[in-house]
Motif scaffolding. Structure first.
Motif, short mmCIF file in Angstrom:
data_model
loop_
_atom_site.label_atom_id
_atom_site.label_comp_id
_atom_site.label_asym_id
_atom_site.label_seq_id
_atom_site.Cartn_x
_atom_site.Cartn_y
_atom_site.Cartn_z
N GLU A 111 0.83 -1.21 0.00
CA GLU A 111 0.00 0.00 0.00
C GLU A 111 0.86 1.26 0.00
N GLY A 113 3.80 1.37 -1.48
CA GLY A 113 4.66 1.32 -2.65
C GLY A 113 6.03 0.71 -2.38
N ASP A 115 8.07 -2.96 -2.09
CA ASP A 115 7.91 -4.36 -2.52
C ASP A 115 8.50 -5.33 -1.48
N PRO A 189 11.09 -0.01 -4.51
CA PRO A 189 9.82 0.67 -4.74
C PRO A 189 9.00 -0.05 -5.81
N GLY A 190 7.69 0.16 -5.74
CA GLY A 190 6.80 -0.43 -6.73
C GLY A 190 5.46 0.27 -6.72
N ASP A 191 4.71 0.07 -7.79
CA ASP A 191 3.36 0.64 -7.87
C ASP A 191 2.43 -0.17 -6.97
N PRO A 192 1.70 0.48 -6.07
CA PRO A 192 0.84 -0.27 -5.13
C PRO A 192 -0.12 -1.23 -5.81
N ALA A 193 -0.75 -0.82 -6.90
CA ALA A 193 -1.69 -1.70 -7.58
C ALA A 193 -0.99 -2.91 -8.18
N THR A 194 0.18 -2.69 -8.76
CA THR A 194 0.94 -3.79 -9.33
C THR A 194 1.38 -4.77 -8.25
#
Length: 199
Positions: A111, A113, A115, A189-194
């Protein structure tokens, strides 16, 4: 058995002759001489400091990877509860109490962002994941580990970095009676939806 030894009087719950079967996922195991559920880190430190040195100590998590023999366990089993399950995000890092479930930590991180998705499928709590260098899908706890707080057998509060943990395959070099209370992670880091979809 050490049930006859006079025990310190903590603020948390201290129970004598506590059956372990309902504290493990496999629902087996005889009683522990004592089960201690500390109220908070200070309660844990005070208890360990006052505990006679001859009394063995065994920290456990939520019992997802634990088989207890029918004969039970000598000494004090320490199980962390609500005072140790908080999860917070600070400056791109995830700081989790040792009793926080791995799946909850993965979700909160996603949530924000961050990973830590590999933790989603590891049963158990963060303290156990750090202690055992748990991993899956090519990522181990050591890969995202920053530091941990813990209480030593003499009641001292210690902070451990990666080198002090001594990570190896499914293990660490820490003393078995060291009680981890909090772990800090730094995942990519990462996109929350992904990240949510990946989990």
């Amino acid at each position: 058995m050490v049930a006859h030894i006079e025990m310190p009087a903590p603020r948390g719950a201290l129970t004598a002759d506590r059956p372990m079967a309902d504290l493990t996922w496999l629902r087996v195991g005889g009683p522990a001489d004592w089960l201690f559920q500390p109220a908070d880190e200070a309660d844990l430190a005070d208890f360990l400091r006052a505990l006679p040195a001859e009394v063995p100590v065994l920290p456990i998590g939520v019992g997802s990877n634990l088989i207890v023999r029918d004969g039970g366990l000598d000494g004090v089993v320490i199980r962390l509860g609500r005072g140790f399950n908080g999860i917070r995000i600070e400056e791109g890092r995830v700081i989790a109490g040792a009793a926080a479930l791995d799946a909850h930590v993965a979700r909160r991180a996603a949530e924000a962002g961050i990973d830590l998705t590999f933790l989603r499928t590891i049963p158990g709590s963060v303290g156990g994941a750090a202690r055992m260098n748990a991993g899956c899908y090519g990522t181990y706890t050591a890969d995202v580990f920053v530091s941990a707080r813990g209480i030593a057998r003499d009641g001292a509060v210690v902070t451990l970095g990666r080198d002090e943990m001594g990570f190896a395959y499914r293990s660490t070099a820490r003393p078995p009676d060291l009680v981890l209370t909090e772990v800090t992670f730094a995942g990519p880091p990462g996109d929350p939806a992904t990240l949510a979809t990946r989990m």
